[in-house]
Design a protein around this motif. Structure first.
Motif, PDB file in Angstrom:
ATOM      1  N   LEU A  23       0.831  -1.204   0.000  1.00  0.00           N
ATOM      2  CA  LEU A  23       0.000   0.000   0.000  1.00  0.00           C
ATOM      3  C   LEU A  23       0.869   1.259   0.000  1.00  0.00           C
ATOM      4  CD1 LEU A  23      -2.788  -1.054   2.524  1.00  0.00           C
ATOM      5  CD2 LEU A  23      -2.878  -1.055   0.025  1.00  0.00           C
ATOM      6  N   LYS A  24       1.087   1.843  -1.158  1.00  0.00           N
ATOM      7  CA  LYS A  24       1.898   3.043  -1.275  1.00  0.00           C
ATOM      8  C   LYS A  24       1.320   4.248  -0.537  1.00  0.00           C
ATOM      9  CE  LYS A  24       4.049   1.769  -5.671  1.00  0.00           C
ATOM     10  NZ  LYS A  24       4.288   2.163  -7.091  1.00  0.00           N
ATOM     11  N   PRO A  25      -0.009   4.389  -0.439  1.00  0.00           N
ATOM     12  CA  PRO A  25      -0.550   5.546   0.281  1.00  0.00           C
ATOM     13  C   PRO A  25      -0.297   5.531   1.791  1.00  0.00           C
ATOM     14  CG  PRO A  25      -2.190   4.641  -1.233  1.00  0.00           C
ATOM     15  CD  PRO A  25      -1.090   3.639  -1.123  1.00  0.00           C
ATOM     16  N   VAL A  26       0.240   4.420   2.319  1.00  0.00           N
ATOM     17  CA  VAL A  26       0.550   4.331   3.749  1.00  0.00           C
ATOM     18  C   VAL A  26       2.051   4.121   3.892  1.00  0.00           C
ATOM     19  CG1 VAL A  26      -0.040   3.225   5.947  1.00  0.00           C
ATOM     20  CG2 VAL A  26      -1.707   3.245   4.080  1.00  0.00           C
ATOM     21  N   THR A  34       3.179  27.270   0.003  1.00  0.00           N
ATOM     22  CA  THR A  34       2.688  26.366   1.037  1.00  0.00           C
ATOM     23  C   THR A  34       1.172  26.183   0.907  1.00  0.00           C
ATOM     24  OG1 THR A  34       4.418  27.100   2.564  1.00  0.00           O
ATOM     25  CG2 THR A  34       2.535  25.947   3.513  1.00  0.00           C
ATOM     26  N   VAL A  35       0.742  24.925   0.891  1.00  0.00           N
ATOM     27  CA  VAL A  35      -0.680  24.613   0.749  1.00  0.00           C
ATOM     28  C   VAL A  35      -1.268  24.322   2.119  1.00  0.00           C
ATOM     29  CG1 VAL A  35      -2.374  23.054  -0.275  1.00  0.00           C
ATOM     30  CG2 VAL A  35      -0.326  23.693  -1.569  1.00  0.00           C
ATOM     31  N   TYR A  78      -5.889  15.630   2.542  1.00  0.00           N
ATOM     32  CA  TYR A  78      -7.009  16.448   2.072  1.00  0.00           C
ATOM     33  C   TYR A  78      -7.931  16.880   3.220  1.00  0.00           C
ATOM     34  CZ  TYR A  78      -5.582  14.762  -2.509  1.00  0.00           C
ATOM     35  OH  TYR A  78      -4.852  14.485  -3.654  1.00  0.00           O
ATOM     36  N   TYR A  79      -7.571  16.447   4.441  1.00  0.00           N
ATOM     37  CA  TYR A  79      -8.373  16.792   5.612  1.00  0.00           C
ATOM     38  C   TYR A  79      -7.564  17.552   6.658  1.00  0.00           C
ATOM     39  CZ  TYR A  79     -11.915  13.654   3.733  1.00  0.00           C
ATOM     40  OH  TYR A  79     -12.855  13.062   2.930  1.00  0.00           O
ATOM     41  N   GLY A  80      -6.460  18.176   6.217  1.00  0.00           N
ATOM     42  CA  GLY A  80      -5.703  19.026   7.117  1.00  0.00           C
ATOM     43  C   GLY A  80      -4.362  18.477   7.579  1.00  0.00           C
ATOM     44  N   GLN A  81      -4.061  17.202   7.307  1.00  0.00           N
ATOM     45  CA  GLN A  81      -2.757  16.631   7.691  1.00  0.00           C
ATOM     46  C   GLN A  81      -1.681  17.325   6.862  1.00  0.00           C
ATOM     47  OE1 GLN A  81      -2.386  14.199  10.012  1.00  0.00           O
ATOM     48  NE2 GLN A  81      -0.187  13.925   9.820  1.00  0.00           N
ATOM     49  N   ALA A  82      -0.593  17.742   7.524  1.00  0.00           N
ATOM     50  CA  ALA A  82       0.457  18.491   6.811  1.00  0.00           C
ATOM     51  C   ALA A  82       1.292  17.595   5.912  1.00  0.00           C
ATOM     52  CB  ALA A  82       1.362  19.198   7.820  1.00  0.00           C
ATOM     53  N   ALA A  83       1.642  16.400   6.390  1.00  0.00           N
ATOM     54  CA  ALA A  83       2.502  15.493   5.627  1.00  0.00           C
ATOM     55  C   ALA A  83       2.343  14.084   6.156  1.00  0.00           C
ATOM     56  CB  ALA A  83       3.964  15.935   5.731  1.00  0.00           C
ATOM     57  N   THR A 141       6.863  11.432   2.742  1.00  0.00           N
ATOM     58  CA  THR A 141       6.885  11.137   1.310  1.00  0.00           C
ATOM     59  C   THR A 141       5.858  11.961   0.541  1.00  0.00           C
ATOM     60  OG1 THR A 141       5.335   9.302   1.629  1.00  0.00           O
ATOM     61  CG2 THR A 141       7.682   8.776   1.717  1.00  0.00           C
ATOM     62  N   SER A 142       4.845  12.488   1.249  1.00  0.00           N
ATOM     63  CA  SER A 142       3.814  13.298   0.601  1.00  0.00           C
ATOM     64  C   SER A 142       3.418  14.459   1.504  1.00  0.00           C
ATOM     65  CB  SER A 142       2.563  12.458   0.288  1.00  0.00           C
ATOM     66  OG  SER A 142       2.866  11.407  -0.588  1.00  0.00           O
ATOM     67  N   THR A 143       3.054  15.558   0.882  1.00  0.00           N
ATOM     68  CA  THR A 143       2.545  16.719   1.605  1.00  0.00           C
ATOM     69  C   THR A 143       1.254  17.188   0.939  1.00  0.00           C
ATOM     70  OG1 THR A 143       3.741  18.311   0.236  1.00  0.00           O
ATOM     71  CG2 THR A 143       4.910  17.420   2.166  1.00  0.00           C
ATOM     72  N   ALA A 144       0.611  18.162   1.549  1.00  0.00           N
ATOM     73  CA  ALA A 144      -0.594  18.714   0.931  1.00  0.00           C
ATOM     74  C   ALA A 144      -0.267  19.321  -0.423  1.00  0.00           C
ATOM     75  CB  ALA A 144      -1.206  19.770   1.859  1.00  0.00           C
TER      76      ALA A 144
END
Length: 315
Positions: free
Chosen positions: A133-136, A219-220, A309-314, A205-208
């Motif tokens: 699972l790449k999204p995790v 900055t998003v 997409y719900y406020g998590q920064a990264a 590995t991912s940010t907003a």
């Protein structure tokens, strides 16, 4: 990720069962375990009971339980489907292995090895469900599979040890297991600590910004929540645990899952007989409880990329 008790019980119970079945299938045919049919009955019954209870519990997490059979058809692309196929297929050699050992007095090498291979394959498929699972990011790394395999081996040995002690296996038959138990605990502990260190220190590995493709503009930040109330995504994938609680649970997992079982596994070398039986049985109980806590943390500490997409920064 939201920790589902049914899945946590599944990974804990089936892991121990498959670990025990692997050990029986590898050690018994080569004379490293008692050939006594009564020993085979108890040990195999324990392994298959744990496996079956775990597999049945996993179905409680399905949204449409009546469609569970459909999962078996996707084995070409789905690790979940491969897990199901491997789990069901393992029952055949395990059953033949048990029938030969318990009722015919013959410990089949072929059936034993095939059952062991099926058990290892099933645990591997289970671990790959999460590692793929790449999204995790906290699952999508090289630590997950070794941890699953090591914990299955450790818990399998923890439950094999008291059965051996109860049957009074002579040293030439049962002497290997008491040595392997503390070794497997140490190996599993090292891998678990390595996993925790990795997820604590690994960069995001991912940010907003990367999730929305707007990072190049600056900055998003979340302007307004997508929903006014909790939805499925937030419930299942937006679960979070406070750092102080995670640290406390890690200490509990280390103490119950590795520390106490390691100390108790040394008792048979110092005091054989009833003290050894009691100590190895206690080690199996507390070790399994510790792994249950560790499994809960495995899910609770995971962060899904959808939370960006719900406020998590990264993540």
């Amino acid at each position: 990720m939201h920790p589902s008790l049914s899945v946590i019980f599944f990974t804990t119970a089936s892991g121990a069962g498959y670990g025990l079945l692997t050990l029986l299938g590898v050690l018994a045919p080569f004379g490293l375990l008692p050939a006594d049919p009564r020993f085979g009955l108890v040990a195999l019954a324990l392994a298959l009971a744990a496996i079956t209870a775990g597999l049945l519990s996993s179905t409680f997490h399905l949204g449409q339980k009546q469609r569970a059979w459909r999962a078996f058809s996707q084995w070409r692309s789905s690790w979940l489907s491969r897990e199901g196929v491997a789990a069901v297929a393992t029952y055949l050699p395990a059953g033949l292995f048990g029938i030969g050992w318990v009722f015919l007095g013959t410990v089949s090498k072929t059936a034993g090895v095939l059952a062991a291979l099926g058990a290892v394959a099933t645990v591997y498929c289970t671990s790959m469900i999460y590692q793929s699972l790449k999204p995790v990011p906290r699952w999508h790394n090289g630590w997950v599979v070794p941890n699953y395999l090591a914990l299955a081996l450790m818990t399998g040995l923890l439950w094999l040890a008291p059965v051996l002690q109860a049957f009074g296996a002579p040293p030439q038959l049962g002497g290997l297991v008491p040595v392997l138990v503390p070794v497997s605990i140490a190996l599993a502990a090292v891998l678990k600590l390595g996993y925790w260190r990795f997820i604590d220190e690994a960069p995001a590995t991912s940010t907003a910004g990367t999730a929305t493709g707007l990072g190049r503009l600056g900055t998003v930040r979340l302007f307004e929540a997508p929903h006014t109330s909790e939805n499925y995504l937030l419930k299942e994938m937006g679960f979070s645990i406070a750092r102080k609680h995670a640290a406390k649970l890690r200490r509990i997992a280390i103490g119950l899952g590795f520390g106490l079982p390691f100390l108790l596994s040394l008792v048979p070398f110092l005091a054989p007989g009833w003290p050894a039986i009691a100590a190895t049985f206690a080690a199996a109980i507390v070790g399994t409880a510790g792994v249950f806590v560790e499994r809960w943390l495995f899910f609770a500490e995971a962060q899904h990329a959808v939370t960006l997409y719900y406020g998590q920064a990264a993540v």
